[in-house]
Design a protein around this motif. Structure first.
Motif, PDB file in Angstrom:
ATOM      1  N   SER A  12       0.852  -1.167   0.000  1.00 54.94           N
ATOM      2  CA  SER A  12       0.000   0.000   0.000  1.00 54.94           C
ATOM      3  C   SER A  12       0.897   1.228   0.000  1.00 54.94           C
ATOM      4  O   SER A  12       2.116   1.107  -0.136  1.00 54.94           O
ATOM      5  CB  SER A  12      -0.910  -0.027   1.212  1.00 54.94           C
ATOM      6  OG  SER A  12      -1.808   1.053   1.181  1.00 54.94           O
ATOM      7  N   TYR A  13       0.298   2.434   0.148  1.00 58.71           N
ATOM      8  CA  TYR A  13       1.124   3.619   0.046  1.00 58.71           C
ATOM      9  C   TYR A  13       2.172   3.653   1.146  1.00 58.71           C
ATOM     10  O   TYR A  13       1.906   3.436   2.304  1.00 58.71           O
ATOM     11  CB  TYR A  13       0.257   4.882   0.051  1.00 58.71           C
ATOM     12  CG  TYR A  13      -0.347   5.249   1.392  1.00 58.71           C
ATOM     13  CD1 TYR A  13       0.330   6.080   2.260  1.00 58.71           C
ATOM     14  CD2 TYR A  13      -1.590   4.765   1.763  1.00 58.71           C
ATOM     15  CE1 TYR A  13      -0.211   6.435   3.478  1.00 58.71           C
ATOM     16  CE2 TYR A  13      -2.142   5.114   2.983  1.00 58.71           C
ATOM     17  CZ  TYR A  13      -1.445   5.949   3.846  1.00 58.71           C
ATOM     18  OH  TYR A  13      -1.985   6.285   5.050  1.00 58.71           O
ATOM     19  N   ASN A  14       3.411   3.885   0.739  1.00 57.54           N
ATOM     20  CA  ASN A  14       4.515   4.172   1.649  1.00 57.54           C
ATOM     21  C   ASN A  14       4.705   3.133   2.747  1.00 57.54           C
ATOM     22  O   ASN A  14       5.029   3.477   3.875  1.00 57.54           O
ATOM     23  CB  ASN A  14       4.325   5.544   2.300  1.00 57.54           C
ATOM     24  CG  ASN A  14       4.203   6.648   1.284  1.00 57.54           C
ATOM     25  OD1 ASN A  14       4.607   6.476   0.139  1.00 57.54           O
ATOM     26  ND2 ASN A  14       3.640   7.766   1.686  1.00 57.54           N
ATOM     27  N   ASP A  15       4.502   1.853   2.446  1.00 58.85           N
ATOM     28  CA  ASP A  15       4.704   0.839   3.473  1.00 58.85           C
ATOM     29  C   ASP A  15       6.119   0.946   4.033  1.00 58.85           C
ATOM     30  O   ASP A  15       7.104   0.895   3.301  1.00 58.85           O
ATOM     31  CB  ASP A  15       4.492  -0.564   2.889  1.00 58.85           C
ATOM     32  CG  ASP A  15       3.034  -0.979   2.937  1.00 58.85           C
ATOM     33  OD1 ASP A  15       2.264  -0.294   3.611  1.00 58.85           O
ATOM     34  OD2 ASP A  15       2.683  -1.983   2.292  1.00 58.85           O
ATOM     35  N   GLY A  16       6.204   1.114   5.345  1.00 60.91           N
ATOM     36  CA  GLY A  16       7.493   1.124   6.015  1.00 60.91           C
ATOM     37  C   GLY A  16       8.259   2.422   5.893  1.00 60.91           C
ATOM     38  O   GLY A  16       9.341   2.549   6.464  1.00 60.91           O
ATOM     39  N   ALA A  17       7.754   3.387   5.149  1.00 58.74           N
ATOM     40  CA  ALA A  17       8.484   4.634   4.943  1.00 58.74           C
ATOM     41  C   ALA A  17       7.913   5.732   5.818  1.00 58.74           C
ATOM     42  O   ALA A  17       6.703   5.841   5.987  1.00 58.74           O
ATOM     43  CB  ALA A  17       8.418   5.039   3.471  1.00 58.74           C
ATOM     44  N   ALA A  18       8.786   6.559   6.372  1.00 57.94           N
ATOM     45  CA  ALA A  18       8.351   7.615   7.284  1.00 57.94           C
ATOM     46  C   ALA A  18       8.066   8.900   6.520  1.00 57.94           C
ATOM     47  O   ALA A  18       8.578   9.964   6.847  1.00 57.94           O
ATOM     48  CB  ALA A  18       9.417   7.838   8.346  1.00 57.94           C
ATOM     49  N   TYR A  19       7.262   8.774   5.495  1.00 56.22           N
ATOM     50  CA  TYR A  19       6.863   9.950   4.719  1.00 56.22           C
ATOM     51  C   TYR A  19       5.565   9.637   3.987  1.00 56.22           C
ATOM     52  O   TYR A  19       5.129   8.493   3.900  1.00 56.22           O
ATOM     53  CB  TYR A  19       7.951  10.352   3.717  1.00 56.22           C
ATOM     54  CG  TYR A  19       8.288   9.284   2.693  1.00 56.22           C
ATOM     55  CD1 TYR A  19       7.508   9.106   1.557  1.00 56.22           C
ATOM     56  CD2 TYR A  19       9.386   8.445   2.868  1.00 56.22           C
ATOM     57  CE1 TYR A  19       7.798   8.122   0.624  1.00 56.22           C
ATOM     58  CE2 TYR A  19       9.683   7.462   1.936  1.00 56.22           C
ATOM     59  CZ  TYR A  19       8.899   7.309   0.818  1.00 56.22           C
ATOM     60  OH  TYR A  19       9.186   6.333  -0.103  1.00 56.22           O
ATOM     61  N   PHE A  20       4.956  10.690   3.441  1.00 55.11           N
ATOM     62  CA  PHE A  20       3.776  10.536   2.602  1.00 55.11           C
ATOM     63  C   PHE A  20       4.083  11.148   1.248  1.00 55.11           C
ATOM     64  O   PHE A  20       4.656  12.231   1.153  1.00 55.11           O
ATOM     65  CB  PHE A  20       2.574  11.263   3.215  1.00 55.11           C
ATOM     66  CG  PHE A  20       1.379  11.349   2.279  1.00 55.11           C
ATOM     67  CD1 PHE A  20       0.414  10.353   2.284  1.00 55.11           C
ATOM     68  CD2 PHE A  20       1.241  12.409   1.386  1.00 55.11           C
ATOM     69  CE1 PHE A  20      -0.673  10.421   1.415  1.00 55.11           C
ATOM     70  CE2 PHE A  20       0.157  12.488   0.528  1.00 55.11           C
ATOM     71  CZ  PHE A  20      -0.799  11.485   0.538  1.00 55.11           C
ATOM     72  N   ASP A  21       3.688  10.447   0.197  1.00 52.96           N
ATOM     73  CA  ASP A  21       3.618  11.073  -1.120  1.00 52.96           C
ATOM     74  C   ASP A  21       2.616  10.302  -1.964  1.00 52.96           C
ATOM     75  O   ASP A  21       2.094   9.271  -1.548  1.00 52.96           O
ATOM     76  CB  ASP A  21       4.981  11.201  -1.813  1.00 52.96           C
ATOM     77  CG  ASP A  21       5.595   9.856  -2.213  1.00 52.96           C
ATOM     78  OD1 ASP A  21       4.861   8.845  -2.343  1.00 52.96           O
ATOM     79  OD2 ASP A  21       6.812   9.801  -2.405  1.00 52.96           O
ATOM     80  N   MET A  22       2.325  10.821  -3.150  1.00 53.89           N
ATOM     81  CA  MET A  22       1.404  10.171  -4.077  1.00 53.89           C
ATOM     82  C   MET A  22       2.130   9.786  -5.368  1.00 53.89           C
ATOM     83  O   MET A  22       1.544   9.721  -6.432  1.00 53.89           O
ATOM     84  CB  MET A  22       0.230  11.084  -4.380  1.00 53.89           C
ATOM     85  CG  MET A  22      -0.710  11.290  -3.197  1.00 53.89           C
ATOM     86  SD  MET A  22      -1.674   9.821  -2.775  1.00 53.89           S
ATOM     87  CE  MET A  22      -2.908   9.838  -4.090  1.00 53.89           C
ATOM     88  N   GLY A  23       3.434   9.528  -5.253  1.00 51.43           N
ATOM     89  CA  GLY A  23       4.230   9.158  -6.409  1.00 51.43           C
ATOM     90  C   GLY A  23       5.390  10.119  -6.598  1.00 51.43           C
ATOM     91  O   GLY A  23       5.454  11.190  -5.992  1.00 51.43           O
ATOM     92  N   GLU A  24       6.322   9.725  -7.453  1.00 52.38           N
ATOM     93  CA  GLU A  24       7.547  10.497  -7.612  1.00 52.38           C
ATOM     94  C   GLU A  24       7.310  11.900  -8.154  1.00 52.38           C
ATOM     95  O   GLU A  24       8.148  12.790  -7.982  1.00 52.38           O
ATOM     96  CB  GLU A  24       8.516   9.745  -8.527  1.00 52.38           C
ATOM     97  CG  GLU A  24       9.042   8.452  -7.905  1.00 52.38           C
ATOM     98  CD  GLU A  24      10.012   7.726  -8.815  1.00 52.38           C
ATOM     99  OE1 GLU A  24      10.200   8.197  -9.958  1.00 52.38           O
ATOM    100  OE2 GLU A  24      10.582   6.711  -8.388  1.00 52.38           O
ATOM    101  N   HIS A  25       6.174  12.129  -8.815  1.00 52.73           N
ATOM    102  CA  HIS A  25       5.895  13.441  -9.380  1.00 52.73           C
ATOM    103  C   HIS A  25       5.220  14.368  -8.377  1.00 52.73           C
ATOM    104  O   HIS A  25       4.870  15.502  -8.730  1.00 52.73           O
ATOM    105  CB  HIS A  25       5.006  13.292 -10.617  1.00 52.73           C
ATOM    106  CG  HIS A  25       3.664  12.682 -10.335  1.00 52.73           C
ATOM    107  ND1 HIS A  25       3.530  11.379  -9.905  1.00 52.73           N
ATOM    108  CD2 HIS A  25       2.401  13.192 -10.387  1.00 52.73           C
ATOM    109  CE1 HIS A  25       2.251  11.115  -9.722  1.00 52.73           C
ATOM    110  NE2 HIS A  25       1.544  12.198  -9.995  1.00 52.73           N
ATOM    111  N   THR A  26       5.036  13.915  -7.138  1.00 52.43           N
ATOM    112  CA  THR A  26       4.345  14.715  -6.122  1.00 52.43           C
ATOM    113  C   THR A  26       5.299  15.035  -4.974  1.00 52.43           C
ATOM    114  O   THR A  26       6.434  14.554  -4.928  1.00 52.43           O
ATOM    115  CB  THR A  26       3.109  13.975  -5.593  1.00 52.43           C
ATOM    116  OG1 THR A  26       3.528  12.775  -4.906  1.00 52.43           O
ATOM    117  CG2 THR A  26       2.166  13.609  -6.731  1.00 52.43           C
TER     118      THR A  26
END
Length: 515
Positions: A12-26
């Motif tokens: 799912s979105y950003n599993d395990g990552a300490a950030y939010f985004d909606m893809g590399e273009h965002t």
């Protein structure tokens, strides 16, 4: 059999990552944004004398369905909870220990069948890593964990206060067993609302991104508009552009796409008038639309001629509003009264209307009888952030709401300070019942030119709205120079767009039921 390390996954979105985004273009947003917000709140509460045993408790939003059916409403997180913790899922709570800064989140304990219908169930450890808090526990453990945090004599501080824009009361945290705690619901609201008034660098960056996505989407609408389109088709272009190109799934508010006479309806686009008019060749268009990214919103209004070329009357009104906008932008800085900025907008607009022959007489005397409110009945702008009309406008320690017409629609009367984010949105509208009232009022009627007022009935209106942040010595337009604002810039952009092929969806009449 494939090795375990090569097993395909469905993250799912950003599993395990300490950030939010909606893809590399965002825009990528680190969870340190929320760590900093909690630190700021902790410092304010300590300054109020809070410390050992004092715990802030916030409740996130809950899922809901449409009335008695089972169709879900699209979930959006409660803004105070989101500001402090960043969890985007429903059914959560968050606690902040004022003395230590320890942050604990509580997530629902989901049943096994959730994995079948809704997706993989994440562990508290996964959430802790992603959200960068000290601990994540289950909601059914909340009473025991909070007792450990407060001790026997400590206090839970819950959020209760009235939003001065909506008149609604905030969501106050409640759970089974809260009656056994000492609860204070009178202190937190004003302190956390005041924190939200001043944006951090990270928050300003999110607001800047949302604003620039919206600015580009407005430009797309101006390039693609053609007389004969429906207002909602142009709304759809904005929504497509902001979501497809910017990852902005949500809009900050119901989009206002007023053409012709509808441009004089300040909050057009609601269920009773859902952006359904056909845009006419000679219409002025007023499109007030703002995309939202990670809960942070933008709020931009562009006004332009449907056919791409301003008429003399359209140019007159547009330039009157632009004059007001430029004057306010040049004047805003820390220490300036927002009420005085509203007054400045009225003066600049009345001067331009006098030059154009719409009003007559002494502008100082027009100001004395509040003639500006006839043409601009709303406030100059508002605070903006996680709410499009953001909180903190009328907290107890600040000036109360003014009472004169127009001024009473201001959403704050505060003095501007660095890192406040606001909209500047002067407008000029020809609203029949306000014109009738003014013509029947001898104090105001003496300044109106009857022939001009008659000519502009049915015209609609113009609004120019920009999103700004107050800096140490002035302001920054969060959209930069991405929105055309002069008559010449708008006409040039629209002329370019008219060279492009645009597919206009054909609208067919509903077939008769018996066919």
């Amino acid at each position: 059999m494939a090795a375990k390390d090569n097993k395909p996954t469905c993250p799912s979105y950003n599993d395990g990552a300490a950030y939010f985004d909606m893809g590399e273009h965002t825009l990528r947003i680190p969870m340190s944004l929320h760590t900093e917000n909690r630190r700021r709140l902790q410092e304010r509460l300590k300054a109020r004398g809070l410390g050992g045993g004092d715990v802030v408790l916030l409740q996130g939003g809950s899922d809901s369905t449409r009335y008695s059916g089972d169709a879900d409403n699209v979930f959006q997180q409660e803004p105070y909870f989101h500001w402090a913790f960043g969890a985007l899922e429903p059914g959560w709570y968050g606690a902040l220990d004022v003395a230590s800064g320890r942050a604990v989140l509580f997530c629902p304990r989901l049943p096994e069948e959730y994995a079948t219908w809704m997706g993989r169930i994440r562990t508290p450890q996964e959430y802790r890593q992603r959200l960068q808090v000290d601990e994540v526990r289950y909601v059914d453990e909340i009473a025991d964990v909070l007792r450990e945090m407060t001790g026997q004599a400590g206090t839970l501080h819950t959020l209760r206060g009235v939003n001065t824009d909506s008149g609604k009361t905030t969501l106050e945290a409640a759970f089974d067993g809260i009656s056994r705690f000492n609860v204070n619901n009178t202190l937190l609201h004003d302190e956390i609302a005041e924190c939200r008034v001043y944006k951090t660098k990270a928050e300003i960056e999110v607001l800047r991104f949302a604003t620039r996505v919206s600015a580009a989407a407005h430009c797309s609408v101006m390039r693609k508009i053609r007389p004969g389109m429906k207002e909602y088709q142009l709304e759809a272009i904005f929504q497509y552009h902001s979501y497809y190109h910017g990852g902005c799934r949500h809009q900050g508010y119901t989009n206002i796409c007023g053409s012709g006479c509808n441009a004089a309806t300040l909050h057009y686009g609601h269920a009773g008038d859902p952006n359904l008019r056909t845009v006419g060749e000679t219409d002025i268009c007023l499109f007030d639309m703002g995309a939202e990214y990670y809960g942070y919103t933008s709020d931009i209004t562009c006004s332009f001629p449907a056919n791409g070329k301003f008429s003399n009357d359209q140019k007159l009104i547009y330039n009157a509003v632009l004059k007001a906008s430029k004057a306010v932008m040049a004047a805003v800085r820390p220490g300036v009264s927002w009420v005085e900025m509203h007054r400045l907008a009225y003066r600049m607009m009345l001067e331009a209307l006098k030059e154009g022959g719409v009003v007559q007489g002494d502008v100082d005397k027009m100001m004395e009888v509040n003639l500006g409110s006839v043409f601009m009945p709303h406030g100059l702008g508002h605070l903006m952030g996680l709410d499009v009309h953001d909180v903190g406008g009328y907290l107890e320690q600040y000036p109360p709401r003014p009472t004169p017409a127009g001024f009473r629609s201001l959403r704050t009367a505060r003095t501007l300070e660095e890192n406040m984010v606001l909209t500047i949105e002067p407008g000029c509208y020809f609203i029949d019942h306000l014109l009738d009232q003014a013509l029947a009022n001898p104090e105001q009627a003496q300044f109106l030119v009857p022939e001009a007022i008659a000519r502009f009935r049915g015209f609609g209106g113009v609004r120019i709205e920009d999103d700004i942040v107050i800096t140490a010595d002035g302001m920054e337009d969060l959209a930069g120079d991405t929105i055309p604002r002069t008559v010449e810039e708008i006409e040039a952009l629209m002329a370019e767009g008219q060279q492009e092929e645009v597919l206009v969806p054909q609208l067919h009449a509903q077939q008769k039921l018996d066919q």
